[in-house]
Design a protein around this motif. Structure first.
Motif, PDB file in Angstrom:
ATOM      1  N   LYS A   1      -3.748  20.233   8.191  1.00 25.55           N
ATOM      2  CA  LYS A   1      -4.739  19.859   7.179  1.00 25.55           C
ATOM      3  C   LYS A   1      -4.850  18.349   6.971  1.00 25.55           C
ATOM      4  CE  LYS A   1      -3.619  24.192   4.851  1.00 25.55           C
ATOM      5  NZ  LYS A   1      -2.987  24.807   3.671  1.00 25.55           N
ATOM      6  N   TYR A   2      -4.762  17.617   8.067  1.00 22.09           N
ATOM      7  CA  TYR A   2      -5.020  16.180   8.024  1.00 22.09           C
ATOM      8  C   TYR A   2      -6.435  15.905   8.514  1.00 22.09           C
ATOM      9  CZ  TYR A   2      -0.070  15.115   7.241  1.00 22.09           C
ATOM     10  OH  TYR A   2       1.196  15.017   6.713  1.00 22.09           O
ATOM     11  N   ASN A   3      -6.996  14.790   8.065  1.00 23.05           N
ATOM     12  CA  ASN A   3      -8.339  14.410   8.495  1.00 23.05           C
ATOM     13  C   ASN A   3      -8.360  13.848   9.915  1.00 23.05           C
ATOM     14  OD1 ASN A   3      -9.608  15.080   5.997  1.00 23.05           O
ATOM     15  ND2 ASN A   3      -8.767  13.196   5.120  1.00 23.05           N
ATOM     16  N   SER A   4      -7.239  13.290  10.346  1.00 23.11           N
ATOM     17  CA  SER A   4      -7.183  12.680  11.671  1.00 23.11           C
ATOM     18  C   SER A   4      -5.738  12.652  12.159  1.00 23.11           C
ATOM     19  CB  SER A   4      -7.732  11.247  11.633  1.00 23.11           C
ATOM     20  OG  SER A   4      -6.871  10.422  10.860  1.00 23.11           O
ATOM     21  N   VAL A   5      -5.593  12.414  13.449  1.00 22.42           N
ATOM     22  CA  VAL A   5      -4.255  12.267  14.024  1.00 22.42           C
ATOM     23  C   VAL A   5      -3.592  11.014  13.469  1.00 22.42           C
ATOM     24  CG1 VAL A   5      -2.959  11.954  16.171  1.00 22.42           C
ATOM     25  CG2 VAL A   5      -4.931  13.497  16.119  1.00 22.42           C
ATOM     26  N   LEU A   6      -4.371   9.958  13.256  1.00 24.05           N
ATOM     27  CA  LEU A   6      -3.816   8.725  12.698  1.00 24.05           C
ATOM     28  C   LEU A   6      -3.201   8.982  11.329  1.00 24.05           C
ATOM     29  CD1 LEU A   6      -3.400   5.666  12.894  1.00 24.05           C
ATOM     30  CD2 LEU A   6      -5.667   5.361  11.877  1.00 24.05           C
ATOM     31  N   GLU A   7      -3.931   9.675  10.470  1.00 28.91           N
ATOM     32  CA  GLU A   7      -3.425   9.989   9.143  1.00 28.91           C
ATOM     33  C   GLU A   7      -2.152  10.829   9.240  1.00 28.91           C
ATOM     34  OE1 GLU A   7      -4.849  12.188   4.983  1.00 28.91           O
ATOM     35  OE2 GLU A   7      -6.014  12.434   6.814  1.00 28.91           O
ATOM     36  N   SER A   8      -2.147  11.798  10.128  1.00 25.24           N
ATOM     37  CA  SER A   8      -0.990  12.665  10.316  1.00 25.24           C
ATOM     38  C   SER A   8       0.231  11.869  10.771  1.00 25.24           C
ATOM     39  CB  SER A   8      -1.319  13.743  11.355  1.00 25.24           C
ATOM     40  OG  SER A   8      -0.183  14.477  11.705  1.00 25.24           O
ATOM     41  N   SER A   9       0.054  10.989  11.733  1.00 26.86           N
ATOM     42  CA  SER A   9       1.167  10.223  12.293  1.00 26.86           C
ATOM     43  C   SER A   9       1.760   9.260  11.276  1.00 26.86           C
ATOM     44  CB  SER A   9       0.706   9.452  13.529  1.00 26.86           C
ATOM     45  OG  SER A   9       0.276  10.329  14.538  1.00 26.86           O
ATOM     46  N   LEU A  10       0.895   8.581  10.529  1.00 22.23           N
ATOM     47  CA  LEU A  10       1.379   7.574   9.588  1.00 22.23           C
ATOM     48  C   LEU A  10       1.958   8.185   8.322  1.00 22.23           C
ATOM     49  CD1 LEU A  10      -0.091   5.720  11.583  1.00 22.23           C
ATOM     50  CD2 LEU A  10      -1.014   4.463   9.626  1.00 22.23           C
ATOM     51  N   ASN A  11       1.505   9.379   7.977  1.00 22.17           N
ATOM     52  CA  ASN A  11       1.926   9.978   6.724  1.00 22.17           C
ATOM     53  C   ASN A  11       3.382  10.415   6.724  1.00 22.17           C
ATOM     54  OD1 ASN A  11       1.236  10.763   4.021  1.00 22.17           O
ATOM     55  ND2 ASN A  11       1.282  12.890   4.673  1.00 22.17           N
ATOM     56  N   VAL A  12       3.972  10.548   7.898  1.00 19.76           N
ATOM     57  CA  VAL A  12       5.395  10.900   7.972  1.00 19.76           C
ATOM     58  C   VAL A  12       6.223   9.911   7.165  1.00 19.76           C
ATOM     59  CG1 VAL A  12       7.377  11.129   9.516  1.00 19.76           C
ATOM     60  CG2 VAL A  12       5.147  12.016  10.205  1.00 19.76           C
ATOM     61  N   ASN A  13       5.865   8.633   7.233  1.00 20.26           N
ATOM     62  CA  ASN A  13       6.560   7.588   6.471  1.00 20.26           C
ATOM     63  C   ASN A  13       5.723   7.063   5.315  1.00 20.26           C
ATOM     64  OD1 ASN A  13       9.090   7.375   7.941  1.00 20.26           O
ATOM     65  ND2 ASN A  13       7.865   6.561   9.626  1.00 20.26           N
ATOM     66  N   ASN A  14       4.698   7.843   4.930  1.00 18.27           N
ATOM     67  CA  ASN A  14       3.843   7.478   3.798  1.00 18.27           C
ATOM     68  C   ASN A  14       3.189   6.109   3.988  1.00 18.27           C
ATOM     69  OD1 ASN A  14       2.648   8.231   1.383  1.00 18.27           O
ATOM     70  ND2 ASN A  14       4.195   7.242   0.131  1.00 18.27           N
ATOM     71  N   ILE A  15       2.771   5.838   5.215  1.00 16.35           N
ATOM     72  CA  ILE A  15       2.087   4.586   5.521  1.00 16.35           C
ATOM     73  C   ILE A  15       0.588   4.829   5.458  1.00 16.35           C
ATOM     74  CG2 ILE A  15       1.667   2.850   7.313  1.00 16.35           C
ATOM     75  CD1 ILE A  15       4.515   3.473   8.331  1.00 16.35           C
ATOM     76  N   PRO A  16      -0.124   4.106   4.632  1.00 11.91           N
ATOM     77  CA  PRO A  16      -1.570   4.334   4.538  1.00 11.91           C
ATOM     78  C   PRO A  16      -2.295   3.939   5.815  1.00 11.91           C
ATOM     79  CG  PRO A  16      -0.917   2.437   3.200  1.00 11.91           C
ATOM     80  CD  PRO A  16       0.345   3.064   3.693  1.00 11.91           C
ATOM     81  N   VAL A  17      -3.380   4.637   6.105  1.00 15.49           N
ATOM     82  CA  VAL A  17      -4.188   4.346   7.290  1.00 15.49           C
ATOM     83  C   VAL A  17      -4.685   2.906   7.263  1.00 15.49           C
ATOM     84  CG1 VAL A  17      -6.378   4.912   8.423  1.00 15.49           C
ATOM     85  CG2 VAL A  17      -4.862   6.747   7.662  1.00 15.49           C
ATOM     86  N   SER A  18      -4.850   2.357   6.075  1.00 18.00           N
ATOM     87  CA  SER A  18      -5.360   0.986   5.945  1.00 18.00           C
ATOM     88  C   SER A  18      -4.434  -0.045   6.591  1.00 18.00           C
ATOM     89  CB  SER A  18      -5.581   0.637   4.471  1.00 18.00           C
ATOM     90  OG  SER A  18      -4.412   0.877   3.716  1.00 18.00           O
TER      91      SER A  18
END
Length: 626
Positions: free
Chosen positions: A269-286
């Protein structure tokens, strides 16, 4: 007997000085150059006893399955047991893999390592219920337990991070299905490795010297730096045009990997692979967006460096195949182990007395395995897994500047582990990859600063400054171009657009031309460079990983500049990273250390440093011409 021992040591030192240390058997190297494993286990027999104890205790842990929500006391008991077992396993595993690395020819040591790995798999299987069950207990009940039992506060960040991912965690059965899909989704990486390393025919070229060279990956890396310009062009063009022949096969394989990435992201339920990958460490896509935006903004600094390179190489027009040629001929710096240690103790003085004294302890208390010996693992690494003890470093010292630089880098990791272990409970002591390279790269930057300030000749200074600029070019700009390519091709898949080998080549070529100023006449990017993407294994083996090479060097350069310019206040702030472990998310640790990753500050400081280095080089060149 004493005379024989004395003579043996003289022979050993002579061999080390002559660069023949590879001929040593391990027992011929002096103990002071070898790490001391005895503080972990006195013998292999002790290790075996601990292994058997852990195996029994791990099996017992299954008693907590289905019980984590019963009470605060039960949850605390389960987490206390889980992390105590994990800590003991890390110690066991650390000892095993380092003993194995001492001499890879000794099968009994390899067996030790295999036993540790097998036990780790068993530990993961037995404890796999913990995270899903904590989610099932729910936030409200977990927060009540935290209030009822203050001892649970040690695990607060761990618990809250699991709950943070609640929306992206599936049911137990669904998680099992996703996990089993890994049997298929790992295939593209395996296919690429087999094809690229074993089955793909390599181009063969004849150099101007008459030497016939098969362009394996290692030979390509070696010969793209040769002095003869026609040979450099031949090597690069032949390599990439060889990949062109297989662009559709390699491309289809890569697209399969991209689709697997999207399969996981979409189902979580992520909007993108980028969001999924970065969210592991709670890093914003920005953060990712800021990196690419700021590098685009600072391309004129890269173009200034490329113009300097063109001038120093003495060519009318710089081509992409010129980029790996050193700006100046290599200068030989010689350091034995003791000289390297003494140098680094001076280099690290800006980081404060506690830092320097800890490095001194590492030298004196045998944290480091310095000398190459027959069968020893090549390369270098730092391991901070033995939480209640000190970290260890594997080196292969060769009495040169590269050895000093490598030790500085690994000591950065070691100090990071040492201070995190010292200041954080075990559950929070491990740190994210996003910050891991900052501490190591700061040390390399401080070493370069020190050397430039203390070398005597212009030739030495130009070599150091030029090498540093090449590091910035390859790590910041090149890796960011990779990151942009990765982002673009993921977006194509996520939007349902077709993506062929030719499409991948066109996307890659456009990005490289933009970065290197092809349309501005800065550097000619010849058409065959379009197929370089197929040569780079990171794209098929990792997902949104390479950007961290860039961010780490950018943040580290900025922190180093702050330390040099502001002194102790900047050092004190930097210790938020060194001591922080995973007690907070990496973005928050970097902010506390004095830099906002979403601002331009780190980029501004890094580009100012790069321009300052070019100023110094141009000043030397002008002086030498006059």
């Amino acid at each position: 007997m004493k005379a024989k021992v004395f003579l043996t040591l003289i022979m050993v030192f002579a061999m080390l000085q002559n660069g023949k240390s590879q001929t040593l058997e391990r027992n011929e190297a002096p103990d002071k150059y070898k790490w001391d494993n005895s503080i972990l286990y006195k013998s292999v027999e002790d290790w075996e006893k601990e292994h058997d104890r852990l195996e029994t205790e791990i099996e017992k842990f299954s008693q907590y399955k289905g019980a984590l929500g019963k009470s605060a006391d039960v949850l605390y008991s389960a987490l206390r047991t889980y992390f105590d077992l994990l800590k003991d396993y890390y110690k066991l595993s650390d000892y095993a893999f380092r003993v194995a690395d001492e001499d890879l020819r000794i099968s009994s040591n390899q067996a030790l390592n295999q036993k540790a790995t097998t036990l780790g798999t068993k530990f993961s299987e037995v404890t796999s219920f913990v995270n899903p069950e904590i989610l099932k207990v729910g936030r409200e009940k977990i927060e009540r337990f935290l209030y009822e039992k203050k001892e649970l506060d040690e695990f607060r960040f761990y618990l809250m991070d699991i709950l943070r991912l609640e929306d992206h965690t599936l049911s137990e059965n669904e998680e099992a299905i996703l996990a089993s899909a890994g049997l298929m989704t790992s295939t593209p990486g395996e296919v690429y490795s087999i094809f690229d390393n074993a089955e793909k025919p390599n181009a063969v070229v004849i150099l101007s010297t008459g030497e016939e060279v098969e362009l394996t990956s290692a030979n390509y890396t070696k010969y793209r730096t040769v002095e003869n310009r026609a040979d450099r062009q031949l090597v690069m063009q032949s390599t990439f045009e060889n990949y062109k022949k297989f662009r559709n096969t390699i491309g289809a394989n890569l697209v399969g990997k991209l689709k697997a990435d999207y399969f996981y992201a979409k189902n979580r339920k992520y909007n993108s692979v980028l969001e999924s990958s970065l969210n592991v460490n709670n890093i914003p896509v920005s953060v990712y967006e800021t990196l690419i935006e700021q590098i685009h903004k600072n391309l004129p600094t890269l173009h200034r460096f490329l113009e300097l390179k063109r001038r120093m190489l003495g060519v009318d027009t710089l081509h992409y195949y010129d980029l790996y040629t050193p700006l100046v001929k290599s200068v030989e710096f010689k350091y034995d182990v003791e000289e390297g240690q003494k140098l680094l103790l001076d280099v690290f003085k800006p980081l404060g007395e506690e830092y320097v004294n800890t490095v001194k302890k590492a030298f004196e208390e045998r944290w480091i395995d310095f000398i190459p010996n027959k069968g020893k693992r090549s390369g270098a690494y730092s391991s901070g897994a033995a939480y209640d003890f000190h970290p260890y470093i594997l080196m292969n010292w060769t009495d040169d500047y590269e050895s000093v630089s490598t030790l500085a880098h690994e000591l950065g990791h070691t100090m990071h582990s040492y201070f995190s272990n010292k200041h954080q409970p075990f559950v929070n002591a491990q740190y994210s990859i996003f910050v891991a390279e900052i501490a190591s790269t700061i040390n390399e930057t401080l070493l370069n600063n020190y050397m430039v300030s203390n070398v005597k000749s212009d030739e030495e200074k130009l070599y150091l400054l030029g090498s540093y600029l090449d590091l910035l070019r390859t790590t910041i700009f090149r890796q960011t171009s990779f990151a942009e390519f990765e982002w673009e091709i993921h977006k194509r898949v996520e939007n349902g657009e077709p993506l062929t080998g030719d499409d991948l080549s066109n996307i890659y070529y456009d990005i490289v031309k933009k970065y290197y100023g092809d349309d501005k006449g800065v550097c000619v990017v010849d058409p065959y460079v379009a197929y370089e993407w197929a040569y780079i294994p990171h794209f098929v083996h990792y997902t949104y990983y390479v950007y961290q090479y860039s961010t780490s060097l950018i943040y580290a350069t900025a922190f180093a500049e702050k330390i040099v310019n502001e002194g102790q206040p900047a050092v004190d702030k930097f210790y938020h990273i060194l001591k922080g472990g995973s007690s907070e998310y990496p973005i928050d640790l970097i902010k506390k250390a004095g830099i906002d990753p979403l601002s331009s500050e780190a980029f501004d400081l890094t580009m100012a440093k790069m321009n300052k280095v070019m100023d110094m080089m141009e000043e030397i060149l002008e002086r030498r011409q006059n």
